[in-house]
Scaffold this motif. Structure first.
Motif, PDB file in Angstrom:
ATOM      1  N   ALA A 165      27.274  -9.034  24.162  1.00 34.78           N
ATOM      2  CA  ALA A 165      27.619 -10.447  24.003  1.00 34.78           C
ATOM      3  C   ALA A 165      29.046 -10.691  24.478  1.00 34.78           C
ATOM      4  N   PHE A 166      29.295 -11.888  25.022  1.00 38.77           N
ATOM      5  CA  PHE A 166      30.611 -12.245  25.527  1.00 38.77           C
ATOM      6  C   PHE A 166      31.195 -13.421  24.745  1.00 38.77           C
ATOM      7  N   SER A 167      32.491 -13.314  24.448  1.00 34.51           N
ATOM      8  CA  SER A 167      33.206 -14.445  23.879  1.00 34.51           C
ATOM      9  C   SER A 167      33.514 -15.449  24.994  1.00 34.51           C
ATOM     10  N   GLU A 168      33.973 -16.638  24.602  1.00 30.01           N
ATOM     11  CA  GLU A 168      34.308 -17.642  25.610  1.00 30.01           C
ATOM     12  C   GLU A 168      35.700 -17.424  26.197  1.00 30.01           C
ATOM     13  N   GLY A 169      36.564 -16.751  25.425  1.00 30.01           N
ATOM     14  CA  GLY A 169      37.933 -16.583  25.889  1.00 30.01           C
ATOM     15  C   GLY A 169      38.608 -15.386  25.276  1.00 30.01           C
ATOM     16  N   LYS A 170      39.908 -15.496  25.041  1.00 33.35           N
ATOM     17  CA  LYS A 170      40.725 -14.350  24.659  1.00 33.35           C
ATOM     18  C   LYS A 170      40.611 -13.966  23.195  1.00 33.35           C
ATOM     19  N   ASN A 171      39.928 -14.764  22.382  1.00 37.77           N
ATOM     20  CA  ASN A 171      39.766 -14.442  20.968  1.00 37.77           C
ATOM     21  C   ASN A 171      38.397 -13.831  20.713  1.00 37.77           C
ATOM     22  N   VAL A 172      38.360 -12.860  19.798  1.00 32.73           N
ATOM     23  CA  VAL A 172      37.081 -12.247  19.412  1.00 32.73           C
ATOM     24  C   VAL A 172      36.429 -13.176  18.396  1.00 32.73           C
TER      25      VAL A 172
END
Length: 386
Positions: A165-172
């Motif tokens: 799964a991938f986050s949308e940005g720099k935060n987990v």
């Protein structure tokens, strides 16, 4: 000296406080993590195992993120599960397991002080492989996070609910997307590895590896099974030999221009018999041929080899046993083949590794703490170590 006094004090006080009982009814103390000063000194000397965090965890995973923080996650109970205290030596397996359905996450600047970031992912965020609704009680195992092109990738198992799964940005954090879709189904203990040319590979079981498409839409190659060149006896069938690294905990690192494939197995090559150890084999090319199976460390099974900010190598370790932790004294000579046994306390331990390229080009990796550095009498393979 302080640690010895603390252990004696806790042991003498079991009748009044701190009494903990395993699922097998064995009363045993749960030791606190090392003091901050002891951890700080140990990080500097890089010569002994450091018990850095007391909590119920299996498969602890540490990575140094792009923000210069260390990230820690692993197989954990759910945050509100009281059994973490009432059943502290729960093995996390079979009936009565306290493995939860959420990923817990901590960060630290120094491997000493840890800040809790909550539960950024749960089984409800996993990819749905069929039309059935997600079961909130399904356990979530062995999560790892990897920094990929400005966002976080999170992988986990069990194989029936394994996901990338991938986050949308720099935060987990949610929301999570699943670009691989069904392609990541049935992946036990998945991990990711990025080669020097930017290509990404998935690893799972012990050990399959396959190249991933540049856009993470699927696999660019068929799985290749990493098989060491050496063989060892099959204790369950004397007429056959074993030619695998282990059975789980696949990880890969590139060291000295070579590909190092790590894997986990029990010392006896029998399930839950002996010590849970870490091994490796090396190749010049990512898809082989790989050399003989070598020994990294005792009690380091499903550990994460990682480098600190100074470039020194460590490996995570955790409690995985059927009895409470053993004393370190004399452990090198003890045969542990009767049942699953360990010297690791409940929580996250990091063990220093010696990692070097030898004059002949071979890669040498070994635990530096003497209690972890050598195979025990119960080891199935003869490594002919000096």
């Amino acid at each position: 000296m302080k640690r010895i006094f603390l252990f004696v004090f806790i042991a003498m006080s079991l009748n009044t406080f701190g009494q903990q009982k395993t699922a097998q009814g064995i009363v045993a103390p749960v030791l606190p993590a090392m003091s901050k000063s002891e951890i700080k000194a140990g990080l500097k000397t890089h010569n002994k195992a450091l018990y850095i965090k007391e909590h119920w965890i299996r498969d602890p995973y540490i990575i140094l993120g792009p923000d210069n923080y260390y990230y820690l996650t692993g197989t954990t109970a759910n945050p509100d599960d009281s059994r973490e205290q009432s059943d502290p030596y729960n093995k996390g397996l079979f009936e009565g397991s306290i493995v939860g359905s959420k990923v817990q996450l901590w960060i630290s600047k120094n491997l000493i002080d840890w800040k809790y970031l909550g539960t950024p992912y749960s089984i409800e965020d996993a990819y749905l492989f069929d039309n059935k609704s997600k079961d909130r009680n399904v356990p979530l195992w062995a999560p790892e996070i990897h920094w990929v092109d400005g966002k976080w990738a999170l992988v986990h198992c069990p194989s029936g609910n394994s996901s990338l799964a991938f986050s949308e940005g720099k935060n987990v954090e949610a929301p999570w997307t699943h670009t691989m879709g069904k392609a990541f189904h049935k992946k036990h203990d998945p991990s990711l590895f990025q080669d020097d040319d930017g290509s990404w590979y998935a690893l799972w079981a012990n050990t399959y590896i396959a190249k991933i498409n540049d856009d993470f839409s699927g696999f660019a190659s068929k799985p290749y099974f990493i098989r060491p060149s050496s063989k060892r006896p099959n204790p369950n069938n004397p007429e056959k030999m074993i030619s695998r690294i282990g059975h789980e905990g696949a990880t890969m690192r590139k060291i000295g221009g070579k590909y190092v494939s790590f894997g986990t197995a029990w010392s006896t090559d029998k399930m839950r018999k002996g010590s849970y150890n870490l091994y490796y084999c090396v190749a010049d090319e990512i898809l082989g041929e790989y050399g003989p199976r070598k020994f990294v460390g005792r009690f380091l099974g499903h550990g994460t080899p990682f480098q600190d900010k100074e470039g020194r190598w460590w490996c995570t370790a955790f409690y995985n046993g059927d009895v409470p932790p053993l004393e370190k004294d004399g452990i090198q000579e003890k045969d542990l083949s009767k049942t699953a046994q360990t010297i690791n306390q409940r929580g996250t331990t990091i063990v220093p590794l010696e990692v070097k390229v030898l004059d002949n080009g071979e890669i040498y990796i070994r635990a530096k703490d003497p209690a972890y550095a050598m195979p025990g009498p119960d080891e199935n393979q003869d490594f002919n170590l000096q």
